[in-house]
Design a protein around this motif. Structure first.
Motif, mmCIF file in Angstrom:
data_model
loop_
_atom_site.group_PDB
_atom_site.id
_atom_site.type_symbol
_atom_site.label_atom_id
_atom_site.label_comp_id
_atom_site.label_asym_id
_atom_site.label_seq_id
_atom_site.Cartn_x
_atom_site.Cartn_y
_atom_site.Cartn_z
ATOM 1 N N TRP A 101 0.829 -1.204 0.000
ATOM 2 C CA TRP A 101 0.000 0.000 0.000
ATOM 3 C C TRP A 101 0.865 1.256 0.000
ATOM 4 O O TRP A 101 0.567 2.223 -0.715
ATOM 5 C CB TRP A 101 -0.915 -0.003 1.224
ATOM 6 N N LEU A 102 1.914 1.252 0.793
ATOM 7 C CA LEU A 102 2.790 2.419 0.857
ATOM 8 C C LEU A 102 3.462 2.687 -0.481
ATOM 9 O O LEU A 102 3.534 3.830 -0.945
ATOM 10 C CB LEU A 102 3.854 2.205 1.941
ATOM 11 N N ALA A 107 3.799 5.754 -5.487
ATOM 12 C CA ALA A 107 3.831 5.775 -6.956
ATOM 13 C C ALA A 107 2.792 6.741 -7.515
ATOM 14 O O ALA A 107 3.065 7.475 -8.480
ATOM 15 C CB ALA A 107 3.592 4.369 -7.499
ATOM 16 N N ILE A 108 1.607 6.777 -6.907
ATOM 17 C CA ILE A 108 0.553 7.679 -7.375
ATOM 18 C C ILE A 108 0.994 9.139 -7.242
ATOM 19 O O ILE A 108 0.828 9.947 -8.170
ATOM 20 C CB ILE A 108 -0.752 7.422 -6.599
ATOM 21 N N PHE A 109 1.554 9.475 -6.088
ATOM 22 C CA PHE A 109 2.016 10.851 -5.879
ATOM 23 C C PHE A 109 3.146 11.206 -6.850
ATOM 24 O O PHE A 109 3.205 12.322 -7.377
ATOM 25 C CB PHE A 109 2.472 11.037 -4.442
ATOM 26 N N ILE A 111 3.735 9.887 -9.856
ATOM 27 C CA ILE A 111 3.201 10.016 -11.211
ATOM 28 C C ILE A 111 2.485 11.362 -11.362
ATOM 29 O O ILE A 111 2.626 12.050 -12.387
ATOM 30 C CB ILE A 111 2.245 8.846 -11.522
ATOM 31 N N ALA A 112 1.714 11.734 -10.336
ATOM 32 C CA ALA A 112 1.009 13.013 -10.389
ATOM 33 C C ALA A 112 1.992 14.177 -10.473
ATOM 34 O O ALA A 112 1.789 15.131 -11.248
ATOM 35 C CB ALA A 112 0.111 13.158 -9.166
ATOM 36 N N ALA A 113 3.069 14.111 -9.687
ATOM 37 C CA ALA A 113 4.069 15.187 -9.721
ATOM 38 C C ALA A 113 4.758 15.251 -11.081
ATOM 39 O O ALA A 113 5.020 16.340 -11.606
ATOM 40 C CB ALA A 113 5.098 14.962 -8.617
ATOM 41 N N THR A 114 5.031 14.082 -11.666
ATOM 42 C CA THR A 114 5.684 14.050 -12.987
ATOM 43 C C THR A 114 4.784 14.637 -14.071
ATOM 44 O O THR A 114 5.214 15.443 -14.901
ATOM 45 C CB THR A 114 6.055 12.603 -13.348
ATOM 46 N N ILE A 115 3.498 14.232 -14.053
ATOM 47 C CA ILE A 115 2.553 14.748 -15.053
ATOM 48 C C ILE A 115 2.396 16.259 -14.907
ATOM 49 O O ILE A 115 2.362 17.000 -15.900
ATOM 50 C CB ILE A 115 1.196 14.035 -14.917
ATOM 51 N N GLY A 116 2.298 16.722 -13.656
ATOM 52 C CA GLY A 116 2.167 18.157 -13.433
ATOM 53 C C GLY A 116 3.364 18.937 -13.948
ATOM 54 O O GLY A 116 3.217 20.012 -14.542
ATOM 55 N N MET A 132 12.130 10.449 -9.940
ATOM 56 C CA MET A 132 11.077 9.792 -9.168
ATOM 57 C C MET A 132 11.131 8.275 -9.332
ATOM 58 O O MET A 132 10.953 7.519 -8.371
ATOM 59 C CB MET A 132 9.704 10.304 -9.620
ATOM 60 N N LEU A 133 11.389 7.819 -10.564
ATOM 61 C CA LEU A 133 11.452 6.385 -10.826
ATOM 62 C C LEU A 133 12.601 5.739 -10.056
ATOM 63 O O LEU A 133 12.430 4.677 -9.437
ATOM 64 C CB LEU A 133 11.608 6.131 -12.322
#
Length: 235
Positions: A101-102, A107-109, A111-116, A132-133
Motif C-alpha cells: 500500500w505504501l 507511486a501515485i504521488f 506520477i502526479a508530480a511528474t505529469i504536473g 522519481m522512478l
C-alpha cells in the motif's frame, strides 16, 4: 563487537588508507593525478564518519549487553515452534500488505508530480520522472529487504524475546526506545490470536521523526505478565 561497529571500523580504516595512499606511493599520485586528491578527500570523510559512528553503535550495543546480563529486564519470553510459526506467518502478511500500500500510494504521488511538471515543461518533467522512478525503485528495494527479513525469521527457529525498560531484543534484533533521541510512544496488547504486545517508538530522522511499531506474541499463560509489562512501560 556488533556488526554495525565492525562495519564502521572497516569504513574508517579504508578511508584512512585512501588518505594515506598519496603519501605512501608516488605511483598512486602519478597514475590518478588530481583524482588521487579527490579520493583522499572522500577517504577523509569516510574515515571521520566511520570513526564517529563507532561510538554510536558501541553506545547502542550497551542496551544489548544490559539485556543479556539481565539488567532492567521486565520479561523473558520463549515460544513453542507452533506459536512462533503462527506469529511469523501473520507478521509477513501484515508487513507485505502495508508496504504494498505504501509503495502504491508513493507511486501515485510521484506520477502526479511528474505529469504536473510535464505540463509546464516536457524536458523538466521527464527529468523529474526519471528521478522519481529511481527513488521509487530504491524504496521498493528497501521494502523487499525488510519483507525478506520477516520471511527469514518465519522460516527459522523460534526466537527468545527480552523486554526491558529501555529496549527489546528479539533474537539478535535490537529495538531501543529510550536514548539517542528515541522516544516511547505507546505500549499495548493487541487481541489475536495470537495476542501481541505492540510497542511503538519514534526515532529522530533527517526532517521528521520516524515511527516504528514492533510486535511480539504473548506466550500462552503469560497474559498477566504482558499486562504488567504494558503498565510499567506506559507509566
Amino acid at each position: 563487537m556488533s556488526t554495525g561497529e565492525r562495519m564502521c571500523w572497516t569504513t574508517a580504516i579504508l578511508g584512512a588508507g585512501l588518505v594515506a595512499a598519496p603519501f605512501v606511493s608516488t605511483t598512486y599520485i602519478s597514475q590518478l593525478k588530481e583524482g588521487a586528491y579527490a579520493l583522499g578527500f572522500i577517504g577523509a570523510i569516510a574515515a571521520l564518519s566511520g570513526f564517529c559512528l563507532v561510538f554510536f553503535f558501541r553506545s547502542r550495543d550497551r542496551y544489548r549487553r544490559h539485556l543479556l546480563a539481565g539488567q532492567g529486564v521486565l520479561a523473558r519470553w520463549s515460544y513453542t515452534a507452533a506459536e512462533w510459526k503462527a506469529f511469523s506467518g501473520d507478521e509477513v502478511v501484515r508487513q507485505s500488505s502495508g508496504m504494498r500500500w505504501l509503495l502504491a500510494i508513493t507511486a501515485i504521488f510521484m506520477i502526479a508530480a511528474t505529469i504536473g511538471k510535464m505540463n509546464e515543461n516536457r524536458e523538466a518533467g521527464l527529468f523529474v520522472g526519471g528521478v522519481m522512478l529511481v527513488t521509487w525503485i530504491l524504496c521498493w528495494i528497501a521494502a523487499r529487504v525488510a519483507v525478506n527479513k520477516y520471511q527469514r525469521r518465519a522460516a527459522g527457529p523460534a526466537l527468545d524475546v527480552l523486554i526491558g525498560r529501555d529496549a527489546m531484543l528479539i533474537g539478535s534484533e535490537l529495538h531501543v526506545w529510550r536514548g539517542w533521541g528515541n522516544l516511547l510512544q505507546s505500549c499495548a496488547i493487541e487481541d489475536g490470536p495470537p495476542r501481541l504486545l505492540a510497542i511503538t517508538y519514534s526515532m529522530q530522522g533527517r526532517r521528521a521523526r520516524q515511527v516504528e511499531t514492533v510486535r511480539v506474541p504473548v506466550p500462552a499463560g503469560r497474559e498477566a505478565e504482558a499486562s504488567a509489562v504494558t503498565m510499567q512501560l506506559s507509566a
